[in-house]
Design a protein around this motif. Structure first.
Motif, PDB file in Angstrom:
ATOM      1  N   ALA A 123     -77.628  22.523 -45.475  1.00 27.48           N
ATOM      2  CA  ALA A 123     -78.022  23.369 -44.349  1.00 27.48           C
ATOM      3  C   ALA A 123     -77.149  24.614 -44.322  1.00 27.48           C
ATOM      4  O   ALA A 123     -75.917  24.518 -44.419  1.00 27.48           O
ATOM      5  CB  ALA A 123     -77.886  22.615 -43.036  1.00 27.48           C
ATOM      6  N   PHE A 124     -77.798  25.760 -44.220  1.00 25.21           N
ATOM      7  CA  PHE A 124     -77.068  27.007 -44.028  1.00 25.21           C
ATOM      8  C   PHE A 124     -76.623  27.063 -42.570  1.00 25.21           C
ATOM      9  O   PHE A 124     -77.412  26.835 -41.664  1.00 25.21           O
ATOM     10  CB  PHE A 124     -77.959  28.208 -44.354  1.00 25.21           C
ATOM     11  CG  PHE A 124     -78.305  28.310 -45.806  1.00 25.21           C
ATOM     12  CD1 PHE A 124     -77.386  28.788 -46.727  1.00 25.21           C
ATOM     13  CD2 PHE A 124     -79.550  27.919 -46.262  1.00 25.21           C
ATOM     14  CE1 PHE A 124     -77.701  28.870 -48.073  1.00 25.21           C
ATOM     15  CE2 PHE A 124     -79.883  27.998 -47.606  1.00 25.21           C
ATOM     16  CZ  PHE A 124     -78.953  28.475 -48.517  1.00 25.21           C
ATOM     17  N   PHE A 125     -75.354  27.357 -42.355  1.00 17.85           N
ATOM     18  CA  PHE A 125     -74.800  27.500 -41.004  1.00 17.85           C
ATOM     19  C   PHE A 125     -75.004  28.952 -40.604  1.00 17.85           C
ATOM     20  O   PHE A 125     -74.548  29.866 -41.278  1.00 17.85           O
ATOM     21  CB  PHE A 125     -73.309  27.157 -41.022  1.00 17.85           C
ATOM     22  CG  PHE A 125     -72.704  26.913 -39.670  1.00 17.85           C
ATOM     23  CD1 PHE A 125     -72.778  27.853 -38.660  1.00 17.85           C
ATOM     24  CD2 PHE A 125     -72.015  25.737 -39.414  1.00 17.85           C
ATOM     25  CE1 PHE A 125     -72.206  27.636 -37.418  1.00 17.85           C
ATOM     26  CE2 PHE A 125     -71.423  25.505 -38.172  1.00 17.85           C
ATOM     27  CZ  PHE A 125     -71.522  26.449 -37.178  1.00 17.85           C
ATOM     28  N   TYR A 126     -75.702  29.155 -39.487  1.00 18.01           N
ATOM     29  CA  TYR A 126     -76.077  30.482 -39.008  1.00 18.01           C
ATOM     30  C   TYR A 126     -75.431  30.718 -37.656  1.00 18.01           C
ATOM     31  O   TYR A 126     -75.649  29.942 -36.727  1.00 18.01           O
ATOM     32  CB  TYR A 126     -77.606  30.542 -38.893  1.00 18.01           C
ATOM     33  CG  TYR A 126     -78.192  31.861 -38.466  1.00 18.01           C
ATOM     34  CD1 TYR A 126     -78.670  32.757 -39.411  1.00 18.01           C
ATOM     35  CD2 TYR A 126     -78.296  32.204 -37.123  1.00 18.01           C
ATOM     36  CE1 TYR A 126     -79.232  33.974 -39.022  1.00 18.01           C
ATOM     37  CE2 TYR A 126     -78.852  33.411 -36.731  1.00 18.01           C
ATOM     38  CZ  TYR A 126     -79.326  34.287 -37.692  1.00 18.01           C
ATOM     39  OH  TYR A 126     -79.883  35.491 -37.303  1.00 18.01           O
ATOM     40  N   HIS A 127     -74.608  31.768 -37.565  1.00 16.00           N
ATOM     41  CA  HIS A 127     -74.037  32.143 -36.272  1.00 16.00           C
ATOM     42  C   HIS A 127     -75.055  32.987 -35.522  1.00 16.00           C
ATOM     43  O   HIS A 127     -75.459  34.046 -36.001  1.00 16.00           O
ATOM     44  CB  HIS A 127     -72.748  32.943 -36.457  1.00 16.00           C
ATOM     45  CG  HIS A 127     -71.542  32.102 -36.677  1.00 16.00           C
ATOM     46  ND1 HIS A 127     -70.317  32.639 -36.968  1.00 16.00           N
ATOM     47  CD2 HIS A 127     -71.341  30.750 -36.635  1.00 16.00           C
ATOM     48  CE1 HIS A 127     -69.422  31.679 -37.098  1.00 16.00           C
ATOM     49  NE2 HIS A 127     -70.027  30.523 -36.904  1.00 16.00           N
ATOM     50  N   SER A 128     -75.472  32.515 -34.351  1.00 20.63           N
ATOM     51  CA  SER A 128     -76.463  33.218 -33.536  1.00 20.63           C
ATOM     52  C   SER A 128     -75.802  33.805 -32.295  1.00 20.63           C
ATOM     53  O   SER A 128     -74.656  33.466 -31.975  1.00 20.63           O
ATOM     54  CB  SER A 128     -77.589  32.269 -33.130  1.00 20.63           C
ATOM     55  OG  SER A 128     -77.080  31.221 -32.326  1.00 20.63           O
ATOM     56  N   ASN A 129     -76.534  34.666 -31.618  1.00 14.93           N
ATOM     57  CA  ASN A 129     -76.092  35.268 -30.366  1.00 14.93           C
ATOM     58  C   ASN A 129     -74.698  35.880 -30.505  1.00 14.93           C
ATOM     59  O   ASN A 129     -73.816  35.668 -29.678  1.00 14.93           O
ATOM     60  CB  ASN A 129     -76.130  34.248 -29.225  1.00 14.93           C
ATOM     61  CG  ASN A 129     -76.124  34.929 -27.872  1.00 14.93           C
ATOM     62  OD1 ASN A 129     -76.514  36.087 -27.746  1.00 14.93           O
ATOM     63  ND2 ASN A 129     -75.682  34.211 -26.859  1.00 14.93           N
ATOM     64  N   THR A 130     -74.514  36.606 -31.585  1.00 15.44           N
ATOM     65  CA  THR A 130     -73.269  37.300 -31.869  1.00 15.44           C
ATOM     66  C   THR A 130     -73.634  38.585 -32.603  1.00 15.44           C
ATOM     67  O   THR A 130     -74.775  38.767 -33.003  1.00 15.44           O
ATOM     68  CB  THR A 130     -72.319  36.410 -32.702  1.00 15.44           C
ATOM     69  OG1 THR A 130     -71.054  37.036 -32.809  1.00 15.44           O
ATOM     70  CG2 THR A 130     -72.877  36.117 -34.075  1.00 15.44           C
ATOM     71  N   THR A 131     -72.677  39.472 -32.779  1.00 19.31           N
ATOM     72  CA  THR A 131     -72.963  40.731 -33.464  1.00 19.31           C
ATOM     73  C   THR A 131     -72.107  40.838 -34.710  1.00 19.31           C
ATOM     74  O   THR A 131     -70.890  40.867 -34.600  1.00 19.31           O
ATOM     75  CB  THR A 131     -72.670  41.924 -32.533  1.00 19.31           C
ATOM     76  OG1 THR A 131     -73.442  41.757 -31.335  1.00 19.31           O
ATOM     77  CG2 THR A 131     -73.048  43.225 -33.178  1.00 19.31           C
ATOM     78  N   PRO A 132     -72.708  40.876 -35.888  1.00 16.78           N
ATOM     79  CA  PRO A 132     -74.117  40.597 -36.138  1.00 16.78           C
ATOM     80  C   PRO A 132     -74.346  39.104 -36.336  1.00 16.78           C
ATOM     81  O   PRO A 132     -73.437  38.397 -36.768  1.00 16.78           O
ATOM     82  CB  PRO A 132     -74.386  41.353 -37.440  1.00 16.78           C
ATOM     83  CG  PRO A 132     -73.096  41.270 -38.193  1.00 16.78           C
ATOM     84  CD  PRO A 132     -72.006  41.304 -37.122  1.00 16.78           C
ATOM     85  N   PRO A 133     -75.544  38.635 -36.041  1.00 16.06           N
ATOM     86  CA  PRO A 133     -75.873  37.250 -36.359  1.00 16.06           C
ATOM     87  C   PRO A 133     -76.103  37.113 -37.860  1.00 16.06           C
ATOM     88  O   PRO A 133     -76.469  38.088 -38.527  1.00 16.06           O
ATOM     89  CB  PRO A 133     -77.160  36.993 -35.578  1.00 16.06           C
ATOM     90  CG  PRO A 133     -77.796  38.341 -35.461  1.00 16.06           C
ATOM     91  CD  PRO A 133     -76.663  39.336 -35.400  1.00 16.06           C
ATOM     92  N   GLY A 134     -75.907  35.901 -38.382  1.00 16.59           N
ATOM     93  CA  GLY A 134     -76.185  35.709 -39.800  1.00 16.59           C
ATOM     94  C   GLY A 134     -75.650  34.395 -40.336  1.00 16.59           C
ATOM     95  O   GLY A 134     -75.025  33.600 -39.630  1.00 16.59           O
ATOM     96  N   ILE A 135     -75.897  34.200 -41.628  1.00 16.36           N
ATOM     97  CA  ILE A 135     -75.492  32.989 -42.344  1.00 16.36           C
ATOM     98  C   ILE A 135     -74.027  33.115 -42.738  1.00 16.36           C
ATOM     99  O   ILE A 135     -73.623  34.110 -43.336  1.00 16.36           O
ATOM    100  CB  ILE A 135     -76.389  32.768 -43.580  1.00 16.36           C
ATOM    101  CG1 ILE A 135     -77.830  32.486 -43.135  1.00 16.36           C
ATOM    102  CG2 ILE A 135     -75.843  31.640 -44.447  1.00 16.36           C
ATOM    103  CD1 ILE A 135     -78.834  32.434 -44.274  1.00 16.36           C
ATOM    104  N   VAL A 136     -73.241  32.082 -42.395  1.00 16.86           N
ATOM    105  CA  VAL A 136     -71.801  32.144 -42.631  1.00 16.86           C
ATOM    106  C   VAL A 136     -71.270  31.008 -43.506  1.00 16.86           C
ATOM    107  O   VAL A 136     -70.131  31.083 -43.968  1.00 16.86           O
ATOM    108  CB  VAL A 136     -71.025  32.160 -41.300  1.00 16.86           C
ATOM    109  CG1 VAL A 136     -71.295  33.441 -40.537  1.00 16.86           C
ATOM    110  CG2 VAL A 136     -71.341  30.941 -40.450  1.00 16.86           C
ATOM    111  N   GLY A 137     -72.072  29.966 -43.712  1.00 16.83           N
ATOM    112  CA  GLY A 137     -71.554  28.849 -44.487  1.00 16.83           C
ATOM    113  C   GLY A 137     -72.622  27.845 -44.857  1.00 16.83           C
ATOM    114  O   GLY A 137     -73.816  28.065 -44.620  1.00 16.83           O
ATOM    115  N   LEU A 138     -72.162  26.752 -45.457  1.00 19.17           N
ATOM    116  CA  LEU A 138     -73.051  25.712 -45.950  1.00 19.17           C
ATOM    117  C   LEU A 138     -72.534  24.352 -45.511  1.00 19.17           C
ATOM    118  O   LEU A 138     -71.328  24.080 -45.574  1.00 19.17           O
ATOM    119  CB  LEU A 138     -73.113  25.772 -47.483  1.00 19.17           C
ATOM    120  CG  LEU A 138     -74.148  24.899 -48.162  1.00 19.17           C
ATOM    121  CD1 LEU A 138     -75.570  25.378 -47.860  1.00 19.17           C
ATOM    122  CD2 LEU A 138     -73.914  24.889 -49.675  1.00 19.17           C
ATOM    123  N   MET A 139     -73.470  23.501 -45.079  1.00 16.93           N
ATOM    124  CA  MET A 139     -73.151  22.143 -44.629  1.00 16.93           C
ATOM    125  C   MET A 139     -74.015  21.157 -45.407  1.00 16.93           C
ATOM    126  O   MET A 139     -75.049  21.524 -45.944  1.00 16.93           O
ATOM    127  CB  MET A 139     -73.458  21.986 -43.139  1.00 16.93           C
ATOM    128  CG  MET A 139     -72.824  23.022 -42.251  1.00 16.93           C
ATOM    129  SD  MET A 139     -73.294  22.846 -40.505  1.00 16.93           S
ATOM    130  CE  MET A 139     -74.985  23.460 -40.494  1.00 16.93           C
TER     131      MET A 139
END
Length: 153
Positions: free
Chosen positions: A47-63
């Motif tokens: 699973a790609f870890f996605y940071h939401s509701n932040t600037t900028p949102p996006g993919i930050v890691g892998l689980m």
């Protein structure tokens, strides 16, 4: 092995916290479609870890999914924001999975970059108004995400 994209607001749960803890229970999901996606996960899925509701949102890691079919304990906790008074231990409504940190990417792959590289059919997170916190990712899209990040699959 399937691929997923799982969103979390970094103020609620971040990739840095997962990296420190190494494993986490992905609880608090209160959308039936997202819950059903979790129910279809298998041990070993990524699973790609996605940071939401932040600037900028996006993919930050892998689980990696390491445990499936777990009952979400937060639904029974009256002090939890995810408490569901209509759920009972005899007939729980909400499930969760346990995830393990695989890696934190060297850089964030922003939503803007994802929108330039994918259409909504190939990666649903780029669809305007998409609020689901768990989404499937096709094998082809997963490989493209790794390539955009300059990371090995």
């Amino acid at each position: 092995m399937a691929h997923w994209l799982m969103k979390s607001e970094p103020d609620a749960y971040s990739i840095e916290r997962l990296q420190t803890e190494q494993t986490t229970l992905w609880d608090g999901i209160r959308n039936y479609q997202a819950r059903n996606f979790m129910r279809s996960m298998a041990i070993g899925d990524l699973a790609f870890f996605y940071h939401s509701n932040t600037t900028p949102p996006g993919i930050v890691g892998l689980m990696e999914v390491i445990e499936t079919g777990l009952v979400d304990p937060s639904q029974f906790d009256a002090t939890s924001p995810y408490h569901d008074p209509k759920s009972s231990p005899e007939a729980p409504r909400w499930d969760c999975v346990r995830l393990r940190h695989r890696r934190t990417f060297k850089r964030l792959l922003s939503l803007d970059e994802l929108r330039q590289a994918f259409d909504a059919d190939s990666l649903p997170v780029v669809r305007r108004g998409n609020r689901l916190s768990i989404l499937p990712v096709s094998e082809a899209s997963a490989l493209r995400i790794f390539a955009l990040l300059g990371e090995e699959p």
